[in-house]
Scaffold this active site. Structure first.
Site, mmCIF file in Angstrom:
data_model
loop_
_atom_site.group_PDB
_atom_site.id
_atom_site.type_symbol
_atom_site.label_atom_id
_atom_site.label_comp_id
_atom_site.label_asym_id
_atom_site.label_seq_id
_atom_site.Cartn_x
_atom_site.Cartn_y
_atom_site.Cartn_z
ATOM 1 N N ASP A 233 -0.841 2.507 -1.285
ATOM 2 C CA ASP A 233 0.116 3.537 -0.904
ATOM 3 C C ASP A 233 0.283 4.517 -2.059
ATOM 4 O OD1 ASP A 233 2.714 4.739 0.319
ATOM 5 O OD2 ASP A 233 2.095 3.221 1.764
ATOM 6 N N HIS A 270 7.343 6.286 -0.742
ATOM 7 C CA HIS A 270 6.892 5.513 0.415
ATOM 8 C C HIS A 270 6.439 4.102 0.043
ATOM 9 C CE1 HIS A 270 4.188 4.883 4.015
ATOM 10 N NE2 HIS A 270 5.209 5.479 4.601
ATOM 11 N N SER A 466 5.042 2.826 9.447
ATOM 12 C CA SER A 466 4.911 2.579 8.012
ATOM 13 C C SER A 466 5.704 1.365 7.581
ATOM 14 C CB SER A 466 5.398 3.793 7.216
ATOM 15 O OG SER A 466 4.478 4.841 7.277
#
Length: 662
Positions: A233, A270, A466
């Site tokens: 990520d 994220h 996600s």
């Protein structure tokens, strides 16, 4: 500040602060000084009781017979702490009242004892070790059997904070390899924090939310210990309190910067949230699905399809990842805009990345294969257009919401394997998924309690597929922790069999029990962990036919095997040994006895291109068509049929083996 060093003289040094507002107390009777039942409290003088009324219990270490007290109205000068220590140390019932250390980041209390762990170099003899310890006035409590020349020792009474100085001086001894004081912290069971509705049934804002993946119940059997989850990520805040425990981080990498420091960029929030969903420790504010798993953070912010992308999978496989979670992919269309042209785009999986994934699947985990999961996507569009999430060897994870139905944005299609709880949009009973956020004001939550916690270390509104993907990745880690011998495809099959069929009316499930919105349903972590244990051994019979049968161009070749057994089949494995110089020419089928009523089952369908030979075992996981044979009587003639569909290359069938469980 005091310092403790783990890992020897060159190891990492940790700073601890002396609390102005805590004291640690042990009574002679081991009774509590502060109790909800006054008649159970240890007897002390009125003066001591008056001072104790200004404290409250912070934590208790029952095994050590001590409790940590915290002043009700904190100060910055430690005056009340010192007064309490002075008064309590004069009480006959009080064995000691001392100061307490705190973690400067989490503010959690840490109690130092007057004990030390000391390990000398391997070559030193016992008498020399004892001499050094005696020189420092230390008494050997135990010689530890799990490490050579390792001792658990105690310092004289009232050594106090000087224990840290003794530890540092010992580390400077040439013969000492490791040394640190004994520090004790509160032990907490792995828990689902109240806002974490995706882990267990909970109440938020007066509403009972029952749309979870049954994760907390699974922790009684597995917490992911012994596994490693790679999060590919935009980086992970590895200094976050939920990742900071010893040994939690494994083989960190930034494939974009080509460094081993996966620090997020200024706007890279994220990856930290994804990692928190997968495997946050759960010690402070948010537990991951697999809190015992280790974390391999791999920062990848290069372009889709780049070599860096492929390098991410290779790094994960080569450095011991068991599970690889990928909450990224091609751009999504706007989920509420039917006319967005992005809904129609098809993005293929580059060969470079596909081969890197194959490397992880074929070579990872010593050949048992890494389990790779991808977020299905957030465009309310077909996941089958996404070459990454729809690749046949990965698990595509869709999102379901806190009502137990489809999240409005979640992609759909034949590639969806399963669903995991996430946020929704409107309507919604919760803001989303509560998980770790970049520490302080820099993440999704800048310190607003409407967005998470006041410190800004947790967000309450993470979501999308996600969030669903690392949640499912955590379940894969729970499975492998329970049974590390499973292959990647067996893990995938267990996830399939664990799923609860949610939304039976709107799910559009087919005859096989598969929905375009949820795959096989919402993962049930407890069921998955229960399924992970090896089945009890069943009686097995092995039948083999060995004969060189030529395979000629554009011809069909057969090798037959007679089986007389009349017991119903419970399991089946088929092993073939075929020599051929271009296996992409071949279609290989197993023809069961006509009496079984089962049609021919294709084992190999012109895959492999110009590779040589097929020496492979097929089972119900790798070849689902074999499940049609369960419950059938095997008696009769079984035939391996090889059809050569092209010219120029030839070969021969060498053998057929059928292993039947009854």
């Amino acid at each position: 500040m005091v310092h403790v060093r783990y890992g020897g003289q060159n190891g990492e040094q940790y700073e601890l602060a002396i609390s102005e507002n805590h004291i640690v107390v042990r009574t002679e009777s081991r009774s509590s000084l502060i109790s909800d039942r006054p008649f159970e409290a240890a007897p002390v003088s009125p003066q001591a009781r008056n001072i104790l009324n200004q404290f409250e219990l912070s934590t208790r270490f029952s095994q050590a017979g001590v409790e940590v007290l915290h002043v009700k109205e904190p100060s910055h000068d430690g005056a009340l702490r010192d007064t309490a220590r002075e008064i309590l140390n004069q009480e006959p019932e009080v064995q000691f009242a001392g100061r307490v250390l705190i973690d400067p980041v989490s503010q959690q209390p840490i109690v130092y004892t007057e004990n030390l762990f000391v390990k000398f170099d391997h070559e030193e003899d016992v008498s020399f070790c004892q001499e050094i310890l005696g020189r420092y006035g230390l008494t050997i409590k135990r010689q530890l059997e799990y490490a050579r020349n390792a001792y658990f020792v105690s310092a004289p009474s009232n050594t106090g904070l000087a224990i840290f100085d003794i530890s540092e001086r010992l580390l400077n001894e040439e013969s000492v390899e490791l040394c640190h004081p004994e520090l004790v912290r509160e032990f907490r069971q792995r828990q689902a924090f109240p806002p974490q509705w995706h882990l267990k049934q909970t109440t938020i804002g007066g509403k009972t939310i029952n749309a979870h993946a049954n994760v907390e119940a699974a922790w009684k059997l597995s917490d992911g210990t012994g596994t490693i989850i790679a999060i590919i990520d935009d980086g992970v805040d590895i200094d976050h309190e939920e990742f900071r425990s010893s040994g939690k981080i494994v083989a960190p990498r930034d494939v974009t910067r080509k460094t081993n420091f996966p620090t997020p960029g200024n706007r890279d929030n994220h990856g930290t949230a994804c990692a928190g969903v997968a495997c946050g420790n759960g010690n402070f504010g948010a537990s991951g699905v697999a809190p015992g798993a280790k974390l391999m953070p791999i920062r990848f912010v290069s372009a889709l399809g780049s070599q860096d992308e492929a390098d991410s999978f290779v790094w994960a496989a080569q450095n011991g990842a068991d599970v690889i979670s990928c909450s990224w992919g091609p751009p999504d269309g706007t989920w509420w805009d039917d006319k967005d042209p992005l809904h129609k785009q098809k993005v293929p999986l580059p060969d470079s990345t596909r081969l890197a994934m194959d490397y992880a699947i074929n070579k990872g985990r010593n050949g048992k294969g890494c389990v790779i999961l991808f977020a299905a996507g957030n465009g309310n569009e077909s996941v089958d257009n996404d070459g990454y999430a729809s690749y046949e060897k990965v698990i595509a994870v869709a999102a379901c919401n806190d009502f137990g139905t489809r999240s409005a944005y979640s992609d759909f299609g034949t590639a969806v394997w399963c669903a995991f709880p996430s946020n929704n949009g409107n309507p919604s009973q919760t803001p989303g998924i509560w998980t770790a956020d970049r520490t302080g004001v820099v993440g999704y939550n800048s310190g607003n309690t409407n967005l998470g916690d006041q410190a800004g270390n947790y967000t309450n509104s993470f979501g999308g597929t996600s969030s669903a993907c690392p949640g499912a990745a955590g379940v894969a880690a729970l499975i492998l922790s329970r049974n590390p011998n499973l292959r990647w495809d067996e893990v995938r099959d267990i996830i399939k069999r664990s799923c609860d069929r949610i939304d039976p009316v709107g799910g559009n499930y087919n005859a096989e029990g598969r929905s375009p919105f949820y795959g096989y349903g919402r993962i049930n972590a407890l069921k998955a962990v229960e399924l992970a244990l090896p089945a009890q051994p069943e009686p097995v019979s092995i039948f083999t036919a060995v004969q060189d049968v030529p395979i000629n161009d554009l011809q069909i070749s057969q090798l037959s095997l007679a089986i007389a057994n009349t017991n119903p089949i419970k399991s089946i494995k088929v092993t073939v040994d075929i020599e051929h110089t271009y296996i992409g020419d071949l279609v290989v089928s197993l023809n069961p006895p006509a009496e079984s009523g089962v049609l021919p089952i294709i084992l190999h369908d012109r895959k492999g291109g110009g590779a040589d030979d097929i020496k492979q075992t097929y089972d119900e996981v790798s070849t689902p068509g074999l499940t049609a044979l369960k419950g059938k009587i095997p008696q009769g003639t079984w035939t391996l049929e090889v059809a050569d569909k092209a010219q120029a290359d030839t070969g021969k069938i060498r053998s057929l083996t059928i292993e039947l469980g009854f």
